[in-house]
Design an enzyme around this catalytic site. Structure first.
Site, PDB file in Angstrom:
ATOM      1  N   CYS A   1       0.922  -1.263  -0.088  1.00 42.21           N
ATOM      2  CA  CYS A   1      -0.010   0.084   0.035  1.00 42.21           C
ATOM      3  C   CYS A   1       0.826   1.327   0.129  1.00 42.21           C
ATOM      4  O   CYS A   1       0.353   2.259  -0.244  1.00 42.21           O
ATOM      5  CB  CYS A   1      -0.873   0.049   1.161  1.00 42.21           C
TER       6      CYS A   1
ATOM      7  N   HIS B   1      -3.178   7.208   2.631  1.00 44.56           N
ATOM      8  CA  HIS B   1      -3.606   5.873   2.014  1.00 44.56           C
ATOM      9  C   HIS B   1      -4.922   5.398   2.810  1.00 44.56           C
ATOM     10  O   HIS B   1      -5.086   5.536   4.054  1.00 44.56           O
ATOM     11  CB  HIS B   1      -2.553   4.916   2.510  1.00 44.56           C
TER      12      HIS B   1
ATOM     13  N   ASN C   1     -10.312   0.084   0.310  1.00 39.66           N
ATOM     14  CA  ASN C   1      -8.792   0.116   0.505  1.00 39.66           C
ATOM     15  C   ASN C   1      -8.311  -0.216  -0.989  1.00 39.66           C
ATOM     16  O   ASN C   1      -8.507  -1.529  -1.156  1.00 39.66           O
ATOM     17  CB  ASN C   1      -8.127  -0.793   1.651  1.00 39.66           C
TER      18      ASN C   1
HETATM   19  N1  COA Z   1     -17.732  -8.992   9.819  1.00 38.32           N
HETATM   20  C1  COA Z   1     -17.884  -9.174  11.296  1.00 38.32           C
HETATM   21  N2  COA Z   1     -17.039  -9.546  12.035  1.00 38.32           N
HETATM   22  C2  COA Z   1     -15.823  -9.202  11.784  1.00 38.32           C
HETATM   23  C3  COA Z   1     -15.350  -9.281  10.344  1.00 38.32           C
HETATM   24  C4  COA Z   1     -16.290  -8.947   9.239  1.00 38.32           C
HETATM   25  N3  COA Z   1     -16.055  -8.533   8.279  1.00 38.32           N
HETATM   26  N4  COA Z   1     -14.116  -9.444  10.207  1.00 38.32           N
HETATM   27  C5  COA Z   1     -13.571  -9.764  11.699  1.00 38.32           C
HETATM   28  N5  COA Z   1     -14.722  -9.705  12.452  1.00 38.32           N
HETATM   29  C6  COA Z   1     -14.501 -10.253  13.926  1.00 38.32           C
HETATM   30  C7  COA Z   1     -13.550 -10.822  14.344  1.00 38.32           C
HETATM   31  O1  COA Z   1     -13.653 -12.287  14.046  1.00 38.32           O
HETATM   32  C8  COA Z   1     -13.341 -10.731  15.742  1.00 38.32           C
HETATM   33  O2  COA Z   1     -14.310 -11.353  16.324  1.00 38.32           O
HETATM   34  P1  COA Z   1     -13.897 -11.958  18.013  1.00 38.32           P
HETATM   35  O3  COA Z   1     -13.646 -10.880  18.752  1.00 38.32           O
HETATM   36  O4  COA Z   1     -15.132 -12.751  18.244  1.00 38.32           O
HETATM   37  O5  COA Z   1     -12.775 -13.097  17.859  1.00 38.32           O
HETATM   38  C9  COA Z   1     -13.787  -9.061  15.772  1.00 38.32           C
HETATM   39  O6  COA Z   1     -14.537  -8.971  14.789  1.00 38.32           O
HETATM   40  C10 COA Z   1     -12.501  -8.235  16.018  1.00 38.32           C
HETATM   41  O7  COA Z   1     -11.663  -8.694  15.119  1.00 38.32           O
HETATM   42  P2  COA Z   1     -10.241  -7.489  14.796  1.00 38.32           P
HETATM   43  O8  COA Z   1      -9.447  -8.265  13.725  1.00 38.32           O
HETATM   44  O9  COA Z   1      -9.687  -7.403  16.223  1.00 38.32           O
HETATM   45  O10 COA Z   1     -10.803  -6.445  14.313  1.00 38.32           O
HETATM   46  P3  COA Z   1     -10.327  -4.743  14.043  1.00 38.32           P
HETATM   47  O11 COA Z   1     -11.196  -4.086  14.998  1.00 38.32           O
HETATM   48  O12 COA Z   1      -8.735  -5.048  14.403  1.00 38.32           O
HETATM   49  O13 COA Z   1     -10.455  -4.585  12.685  1.00 38.32           O
HETATM   50  C11 COA Z   1      -9.437  -4.547  10.374  1.00 38.32           C
HETATM   51  C12 COA Z   1     -10.201  -5.525  11.591  1.00 38.32           C
HETATM   52  C13 COA Z   1      -8.924  -5.317   9.437  1.00 38.32           C
HETATM   53  C14 COA Z   1     -10.381  -3.617   9.936  1.00 38.32           C
HETATM   54  C15 COA Z   1      -8.284  -3.641  11.103  1.00 38.32           C
HETATM   55  O14 COA Z   1      -7.554  -4.487  11.823  1.00 38.32           O
HETATM   56  C16 COA Z   1      -7.427  -2.772  10.206  1.00 38.32           C
HETATM   57  O15 COA Z   1      -7.717  -2.021   9.496  1.00 38.32           O
HETATM   58  N6  COA Z   1      -6.087  -3.531  10.272  1.00 38.32           N
HETATM   59  C17 COA Z   1      -5.125  -2.703   9.599  1.00 38.32           C
HETATM   60  C18 COA Z   1      -5.311  -3.008   8.342  1.00 38.32           C
HETATM   61  C19 COA Z   1      -4.172  -2.228   7.464  1.00 38.32           C
HETATM   62  O16 COA Z   1      -3.880  -1.041   7.534  1.00 38.32           O
HETATM   63  N7  COA Z   1      -3.540  -2.825   6.534  1.00 38.32           N
HETATM   64  C20 COA Z   1      -2.269  -2.178   5.867  1.00 38.32           C
HETATM   65  C21 COA Z   1      -2.648  -1.635   4.406  1.00 38.32           C
HETATM   66  S1  COA Z   1      -3.522  -2.812   3.681  1.00 38.32           S
END
Ligand code: COA
Length: 328
Positions: free
Chosen positions: A115, A255, A285
């Site tokens: 990214c 980004h 994204n």
């Molecule tokens: N719908 C519903 N629930 C979901 C889900 C979805 N699409 N995806 C994950 N969950 C659930 C998980 O299973 C987890 O459940 P649990 O608590 O029962 O285990 C819960 O939601 C929280 O998951 P988590 O991964 O901790 O969520 P988060 O708040 O970290 O959000 C992202 C996930 C991916 C949106 C976030 O971590 C993020 O943006 N990360 C950075 C990505 C990034 O910058 N990448 C670099 C550039 S690509």
């Protein structure tokens, strides 16, 4: 020579027509519009058709940027494409674009920094221009991530979208243009965002396909935890290199990975909401496409004034991160 700056003369973008909404995704995986909106800020994203590849979008984005810049394709001496979803492993999408737009005098290559690709591209282009090795550069950032997204994996498929942006950079003796760039990487977190198969480590096989290894795997939460700090430090570093401070920034064009990351960085740097450019709600994204698409929207909406200070930042697979400061 010392005073040469890489100035952005034109911008362009191209996105697929097909829209995939959160409601559509609710029918595919166990998720909800409410979860996606509150956790990421995304409402919808664009998805390419089966027969569309990166160069189809890159060519349109490049032509739009050339039109705005008012220059001919023959004047371009370098075509750079930042992507992790090239048309194929080789030849480079850069060469395909170079031929199809008629940039007959240009060298062309692809490179990848996840990214952060567009920021790396600005840095590469800046070095070519400052050294006098190139005068006019077409820099493209774009992805067709839907082709490597696992639509059985709710933790990734709700995030990514397709799209491409382009800029024309020109060597100018002016105070406008790229003032500084700062790029970094840390391969100790290489497994945070990866597509494991399809390279020389795990070549394509029936096994690799059955194990779904040709799709993006992301440790989202771990990535999130390091993203904010690294983006903040890169922003501070590039501002310092440009002899500017956070208050000088008119537009923060980050980004678009997650609206919560954008807001957290803005809070740390003291930027009000009107400084932030956010389009993640409409495009998701798009990795290396994210910043040039956003920039083209800002430019074509007439939001920029002469001498506005723009700050770009990104974070992505590698891990990589970086920032760039531009005087418009
Ligand atoms: N719908 C519903 N629930 C979901 C889900 C979805 N699409 N995806 C994950 N969950 C659930 C998980 O299973 C987890 O459940 P649990 O608590 O029962 O285990 C819960 O939601 C929280 O998951 P988590 O991964 O901790 O969520 P988060 O708040 O970290 O959000 C992202 C996930 C991916 C949106 C976030 O971590 C993020 O943006 N990360 C950075 C990505 C990034 O910058 N990448 C670099 C550039 S690509």
């Amino acid at each position: 020579m010392e005073k040469l700056k890489a100035r952005i003369l034109g911008t362009g973008r191209s996105l697929p027509e097909k829209v995939l909404t959160n409601a559509d995704l609710e029918k595919i995986v166990d998720t909800s519009d409410e979860w996606i909106t509150t956790r990421t800020g995304i409402k919808e994203r664009r998805i390419a058709r089966e027969d569309e590849a990166l160069s189809d979008f890159a060519i349109v984005a490049a032509k739009n940027a050339l039109d705005m810049a008012g220059i001919k394709p023959e004047e371009i001496d370098l075509v750079l494409v930042a992507t992790v979803t090239a048309d194929m492993s080789f030849p480079s999408t850069g060469c395909i674009v170079q031929h199809k737009i008629g940039a007959t005098n240009a060298a062309a290559f692809d490179f990848q920094a996840g990214c952060t690709g567009f920021i790396y591209g600005l840095s590469i282009a800046n070095q070519f221009i400052k050294s006098g090795a190139a005068k006019k550069i077409l820099l493209i950032g774009g992805e067709v991530l839907s082709k490597i997204t696992d639509f059985q994996d709710r933790t990734t498929c709700v995030i990514f979208g397709d799209g491409c942006g382009a800029v024309i950079l020109s060597a100018e003796n002016e105070e406008k243009g790229i003032l500084s760039t700062s790029i970094h990487s840390d391969g100790s977190m290489a497994d945070f965002i990866e597509m494991p198969a399809g390279g020389s480590r795990i070549p394509a096989s029936i096994n690799s396909v059955q194990q779904r290894l040709h799709f993006i795997k992301m440790k989202g939460n771990e990535t999130f935890k390091v993203a904010v700090k690294r983006i903040e430090s890169a922003c501070r570093e590039s501002l310092e290199k440009a002899n500017l401070s956070a208050e000088n920034v008119r537009w923060f064009i980050p980004h678009q990975a997650n609206v919560r990351i954008i807001n957290a960085v803005a809070e740390r740097l003291g930027w009000p909401q009107e400084t932030l450019y956010i389009n993640i709600d409409r495009v998701g994204n798009t990795s290396a496409g994210s910043i040039p698409i956003a920039l083209d929207e800002v430019v074509r909406d007439g939001k920029l004034k002469e001498d506005d200070i723009l700050l770009f930042s990104a974070f992505g697979s590698g891990l990589t991160w970086g920032s760039a400061v531009v005087r418009w």
